[in-house]
Enzyme design. Structure first.
Site, PDB file in Angstrom:
ATOM      1  N   CYS A 124       1.080  -1.248   0.023  1.00 52.70           N
ATOM      2  CA  CYS A 124      -0.089   0.038   0.024  1.00 52.70           C
ATOM      3  C   CYS A 124       0.974   1.313   0.028  1.00 52.70           C
ATOM      4  O   CYS A 124       0.033   2.185  -0.302  1.00 52.70           O
ATOM      5  CB  CYS A 124      -0.934  -0.084   1.097  1.00 52.70           C
TER       6      CYS A 124
ATOM      7  N   CYS B  83     -14.384   1.229   6.623  1.00 46.53           N
ATOM      8  CA  CYS B  83     -13.332   0.723   5.913  1.00 46.53           C
ATOM      9  C   CYS B  83     -13.133   1.185   4.691  1.00 46.53           C
ATOM     10  O   CYS B  83     -14.322   1.471   3.805  1.00 46.53           O
ATOM     11  CB  CYS B  83     -13.581  -0.945   5.865  1.00 46.53           C
ATOM     12  N   SER B  84     -12.037   1.436   4.112  1.00 42.32           N
ATOM     13  CA  SER B  84     -11.932   1.777   2.865  1.00 42.32           C
ATOM     14  C   SER B  84     -11.999   0.697   1.536  1.00 42.32           C
ATOM     15  O   SER B  84     -11.991  -0.302   2.074  1.00 42.32           O
ATOM     16  CB  SER B  84     -10.570   2.529   2.470  1.00 42.32           C
TER      17      SER B  84
ATOM     18  N   HIS C 113      -9.220   2.989  -2.770  1.00 46.84           N
ATOM     19  CA  HIS C 113      -7.887   2.725  -2.506  1.00 46.84           C
ATOM     20  C   HIS C 113      -7.409   1.643  -3.632  1.00 46.84           C
ATOM     21  O   HIS C 113      -7.272   0.478  -3.594  1.00 46.84           O
ATOM     22  CB  HIS C 113      -7.765   1.870  -1.160  1.00 46.84           C
TER      23      HIS C 113
END
Lengths: 111, 431
Positions: free
Chosen positions: B143, B257-258, B378
């Site tokens: 990430c 949550c993304s 994301h």
């Protein structure tokens, strides 16, 4: 790693330990990250303490899980319904599921 | 920055530089000929030895660090799915940047940030964009791949190996490369939400952080995203909707949550000299902190209420930029889960340890004005690049409806794999 999976398929939890300095290497690795000497798989203490705990609903049903510290070997496993942070637990089963994921199950044990 | 002032200063004072190295904002100088031993350079506190470390500060007039600035940036619309190939997605924001022919001709490196399993991406993208860079390769660090790529670009430019580097970040939903299968310590709980929920439980237990405080983070970031046309989510969510959303792993609910998504972002970095010729007020990279403490969940600290790698990265970045957290005006931080924003407030020294939950409503600076990962989505390899693009846009005063007024210093915080790796970048407009 192949030997680690070999034992895990037989529900045996083993960890690589350095042949020279006795450092436990987890996740398993062929060489020690301290002295780079070869390692070998050994049976280790499978009792530990719950560091943190919560419930997963990702697979539809509630499943209690947590992070367990077994004398420095930390892993995430399924827990008995009455488990809590700080409880001493014993690994009762481990293996590889049909979908390929590893599992570690813990039950409470005597102090 | 130009090395001449440093060299001239030493030559003037009868020092001959035979070797120097620049590490962060310190210069290590090997003095070959010490012509006048009785003379002491004012920068040295003691009689010089053969190798001296001089702490200069990146903004010092004597700094030998070659300045690196962001001269162009673009982010494509983040969406769930796309018919386009990964490389076509990656090219989308690049075309906006390369429409300027002068910029296109300058590029001598292309770095591709992605967690995809598709190979040779940077060269493929270069061909698709009609570029023939001297250096072209991919950077993957889960990430925080994007900020890792920017750190690499900084290194290429500050070392003098390159003058202009195009950093492209892109990923598509469903790519198997986005899952860290190596980490068997997670057992059958491999989804990131499982470790994030344990961080949340630990923070709640130790500091009394509440689900309502976490919900406030989600509401804020979704609201910010409604002003960002590139965001995945452009509709605000209510406090009640967040609290009543489906539980995933308590205390985290679906709106804590993304979402993984498809998206891309690109940045052009240039040497200071080139940047000044391209734009009037470039945005400078002033501080970099990067720390990796392993890769598996077994390597995270015993105390799940903070992220050690982020604390170290923040400390290093502040030191390099010679600022403290009070100087920061705008922040893009890694809110893959609401609890991570609360922990980041503390790790970045924006508030005291344990007060991250309260800080959500007390914060006086702008946090995640583009909507963060919660609002924007994301696209793993693109996230860090998009965060930097946002801060560059804010500091340039071109963020339109979401512009943070008067911001001069911005910070980017980007995590990977349960916080085992973290990058903190500090950008500023004055050099």
């Amino acid at each position: 790693m192949r030997r680690f999976y070999y034992f895990l398929r037989r529900h045996e939890f083993r960890v690589t330990v350095c042949k020279k300095c006795r450092q436990k290497i987890w996740p398993p690795s062929q060489n020690c990250f301290v002295c780079f000497s070869p390692t070998k798989l050994e049976k280790v203490v499978t009792t530990g303490f719950i560091k943190e705990i919560t419930t997963s609903y990702t697979k539809g049903t509630a499943k209690l899980y947590g992070i367990v510290d077994m004398q420095g070997i930390k892993l995430v496993g399924s827990l008995a319904p009455d488990a809590y942070v700080g409880l001493k637990v014993q690994m009762t089963d481990c293996g590889i599921r049909e979908n390929g994921s590893l599992f570690f199950n813990f039950d409470p044990c005597a102090e | 920055m130009d090395l001449m002032p440093l060299r001239d200063m030493f030559l003037k004072e009868c020092w001959t530089l035979s070797l120097y190295r620049v590490i962060r904002n310190s210069v290590y100088i090997h003095l070959k000929d010490f012509v006048r031993p009785e003379f002491r350079c004012p920068l040295f506190k003691s009689t010089p030895s053969r190798i001296q470390k001089v702490h200069l500060g990146i903004c010092s007039q004597h700094s030998a660090v070659r300045g690196v600035a962001i001269t162009a940036y673009a982010t494509a619309k983040f969406r769930r799915k796309s018919e386009l190939s990964l490389f076509e997605v990656a090219c989308e924001p690049c075309r906006d940047i390369l429409a300027n022919e002068a910029l296109r001709k300058q590029i001598d490196a292309v770095l591709f940030s992605s967690c995809s399993v598709e190979q040779y991406g940077s060269s493929i993208i270069s061909e698709m964009l009609g570029l023939n860079p001297r250096i072209s390769h991919r950077i993957d660090n889960m990430c925080n791949s994007g900020t890792n790529a920017i750190v690499s670009a900084f290194s290429y430019i500050s070392s003098g190996l390159c003058d202009s580097v195009l950093v492209v970040g892109a990923d598509k939903v469903g790519n198997p490369g986005q899952q860290l299968t190596w980490d068997i310590t997670r057992g059958e709980y491999g989804l990131p939400v499982h470790w994030a929920a344990m961080f949340a439980k630990a923070h709640m237990r130790k500091y009394g952080t509440t689900e309502e405080q976490m919900a406030t983070v989600s509401v804020k970031n979704h609201l910010n995203a409604s002003n960002n046309p590139s965001a995945l989510y452009t509709q605000p969510v209510t406090f009640e909707k967040v609290l009543k959303s489906d539980k995933v792993v308590p205390p985290l609910k679906i709106l804590d949550c993304s979402s993984l998504c498809t998206g891309s972002s690109a940045i052009l970095l240039s040497s200071g000299e080139k940047a000044k010729r391209i734009i009037e007020n470039p945005v400078w990279i002033k501080g970099i902190g990067q720390q990796t403490n392993g890769a598996s969940l077994s390597m995270v600290s015993d105390d799940l209420t903070s992220i050690d790698a982020a604390k170290k990265a923040a400390s290093d970045a502040y030191e390099m930029a010679s600022i403290d957290s009070e100087s920061v005006d705008v922040v893009e931080l890694h809110d893959a889960f609401t609890i991570l924003e609360i922990i980041a407030y503390e790790d970045l020294q924006l508030t005291r340890r344990g007060e991250g939950g309260k800080f959500v409503t007390q914060c006086e600076i702008s946090i995640n004005p583009r909507g963060g990962l919660l609002g924007c989505g994301h696209p793993v390899g693109a996230t860090g690049v998009a965060q930097v693009a946002e801060i560059a846009m804010q500091l340039s005063g071109k963020a339109d409806a979401r512009q943070v007024k008067g911001c001069k210093i911005g910070l980017i915080h980007n995590l990977a794999a349960a916080g085992t790796s973290a990058t903190v970048l500090i950008l500023g407009v004055d050099h």
